[in-house]
Design a protein around this motif. Sequence first.
Motif, mmCIF file in Angstrom:
data_model
loop_
_atom_site.group_PDB
_atom_site.id
_atom_site.type_symbol
_atom_site.label_atom_id
_atom_site.label_comp_id
_atom_site.label_asym_id
_atom_site.label_seq_id
_atom_site.Cartn_x
_atom_site.Cartn_y
_atom_site.Cartn_z
ATOM 1 N N ASN A 68 0.791 -1.247 -0.101
ATOM 2 C CA ASN A 68 -0.065 0.003 -0.075
ATOM 3 C C ASN A 68 0.851 1.305 0.064
ATOM 4 O O ASN A 68 0.689 2.309 -0.803
ATOM 5 C CB ASN A 68 -0.909 -0.190 1.189
ATOM 6 C CG ASN A 68 -2.109 -0.986 1.096
ATOM 7 O OD1 ASN A 68 -2.336 -1.490 -0.040
ATOM 8 N ND2 ASN A 68 -2.692 -1.274 2.186
ATOM 9 N N TYR A 71 2.500 1.633 -3.486
ATOM 10 C CA TYR A 71 1.308 2.188 -4.263
ATOM 11 C C TYR A 71 1.055 3.360 -4.249
ATOM 12 O O TYR A 71 0.999 4.177 -5.303
ATOM 13 C CB TYR A 71 0.289 1.188 -4.237
ATOM 14 C CG TYR A 71 -1.041 1.691 -5.390
ATOM 15 C CD1 TYR A 71 -0.730 1.254 -6.589
ATOM 16 C CD2 TYR A 71 -1.922 2.241 -4.813
ATOM 17 C CE1 TYR A 71 -1.818 1.704 -7.389
ATOM 18 C CE2 TYR A 71 -3.032 2.797 -5.622
ATOM 19 C CZ TYR A 71 -2.867 2.382 -6.998
ATOM 20 O OH TYR A 71 -3.926 2.790 -7.762
ATOM 21 N N SER A 72 0.843 3.934 -2.963
ATOM 22 C CA SER A 72 0.414 5.391 -2.919
ATOM 23 C C SER A 72 1.620 6.404 -2.911
ATOM 24 O O SER A 72 1.322 7.346 -3.799
ATOM 25 C CB SER A 72 -0.167 5.315 -1.471
ATOM 26 O OG SER A 72 1.122 5.253 -0.242
ATOM 27 N N TYR A 75 1.789 6.403 -7.061
ATOM 28 C CA TYR A 75 0.387 7.093 -7.595
ATOM 29 C C TYR A 75 0.633 8.749 -7.095
ATOM 30 O O TYR A 75 0.453 9.535 -7.978
ATOM 31 C CB TYR A 75 -0.779 6.733 -6.996
ATOM 32 C CG TYR A 75 -1.951 7.203 -7.349
ATOM 33 C CD1 TYR A 75 -2.481 6.143 -8.237
ATOM 34 C CD2 TYR A 75 -2.771 8.409 -6.807
ATOM 35 C CE1 TYR A 75 -3.846 6.376 -8.758
ATOM 36 C CE2 TYR A 75 -3.963 8.574 -7.390
ATOM 37 C CZ TYR A 75 -4.450 7.669 -8.623
ATOM 38 O OH TYR A 75 -5.420 8.230 -9.101
ATOM 39 N N ASN A 76 1.136 9.017 -6.069
ATOM 40 C CA ASN A 76 1.359 10.358 -5.627
ATOM 41 C C ASN A 76 2.356 10.997 -6.301
ATOM 42 O O ASN A 76 2.231 12.428 -6.779
ATOM 43 C CB ASN A 76 1.442 10.542 -4.196
ATOM 44 C CG ASN A 76 0.196 10.373 -3.576
ATOM 45 O OD1 ASN A 76 -0.851 10.829 -4.155
ATOM 46 N ND2 ASN A 76 0.072 9.804 -1.967
ATOM 47 N N GLY A 79 0.669 11.576 -9.908
ATOM 48 C CA GLY A 79 -0.469 12.467 -10.077
ATOM 49 C C GLY A 79 -0.132 13.770 -9.430
ATOM 50 O O GLY A 79 -0.732 14.749 -10.150
ATOM 51 N N ALA A 103 -9.098 11.839 -8.678
ATOM 52 C CA ALA A 103 -7.948 10.852 -8.587
ATOM 53 C C ALA A 103 -7.324 10.427 -7.221
ATOM 54 O O ALA A 103 -7.036 9.420 -6.913
ATOM 55 C CB ALA A 103 -6.935 11.463 -9.559
ATOM 56 N N SER A 107 -7.313 6.765 -5.389
ATOM 57 C CA SER A 107 -6.003 6.558 -4.723
ATOM 58 C C SER A 107 -6.403 6.114 -3.251
ATOM 59 O O SER A 107 -5.980 4.922 -2.883
ATOM 60 C CB SER A 107 -5.078 7.541 -4.644
ATOM 61 O OG SER A 107 -3.924 7.133 -3.846
ATOM 62 N N SER A 110 -8.522 2.939 -3.456
ATOM 63 C CA SER A 110 -7.665 1.447 -3.836
ATOM 64 C C SER A 110 -6.800 1.039 -2.643
ATOM 65 O O SER A 110 -6.606 -0.240 -2.473
ATOM 66 C CB SER A 110 -6.730 1.980 -4.939
ATOM 67 O OG SER A 110 -5.745 3.054 -4.801
#
Length: 160
Positions: A68, A71-72, A75-76, A79, A103, A107, A110
């Motif tokens: 996690n 992934y975050s 993503y950040n 993004g 978005a 996030s 998810s």
Amino acid sequence: GGGKGVMMVGDGVNDSVALAGADVGVALGAGADVALDAADIVLVHNDLRDVFAAIHLSKTTFSRIRWNYAYSMGYNLLGVPLAAGILFPCCGMSLPPAFAGLAMALSSVSVVTSSLMLKLYKRPLIPGTCDDDSDDDESAVGSFRPDERWGGWSITRMFK
């Protein structure tokens, strides 16, 4: 040193000092109240197989936390610059604030959904116990041996 820790498993009054002093103290559920208070983990049943299941569950949970986090972060890292308009100077593209907010919400959803996958956790089969359907006919009682499924040690034929 060396990254190793000490886990103490006990159920009685005499174990409470060792449970409190260990890095991780595990008390069996039917133990004395002082042992239950001193332990970090309390197992409901008096079954040593639950110790291995608790270790496996903690490794699975920590793996999910790392997933996690990765992934975050990914993503950040992707993004936030897009929402800030990093593509505007070269391509003339920008992300509207509403899409950026959506978005970020997706996030979070998810990551929470990934964490909820732990509800599907199944405790591992311990070789050589009544949980295991294999024809492993070892006669050792309470012996330990390496096992790749555990990434460490597993118990075999603890109870006959």
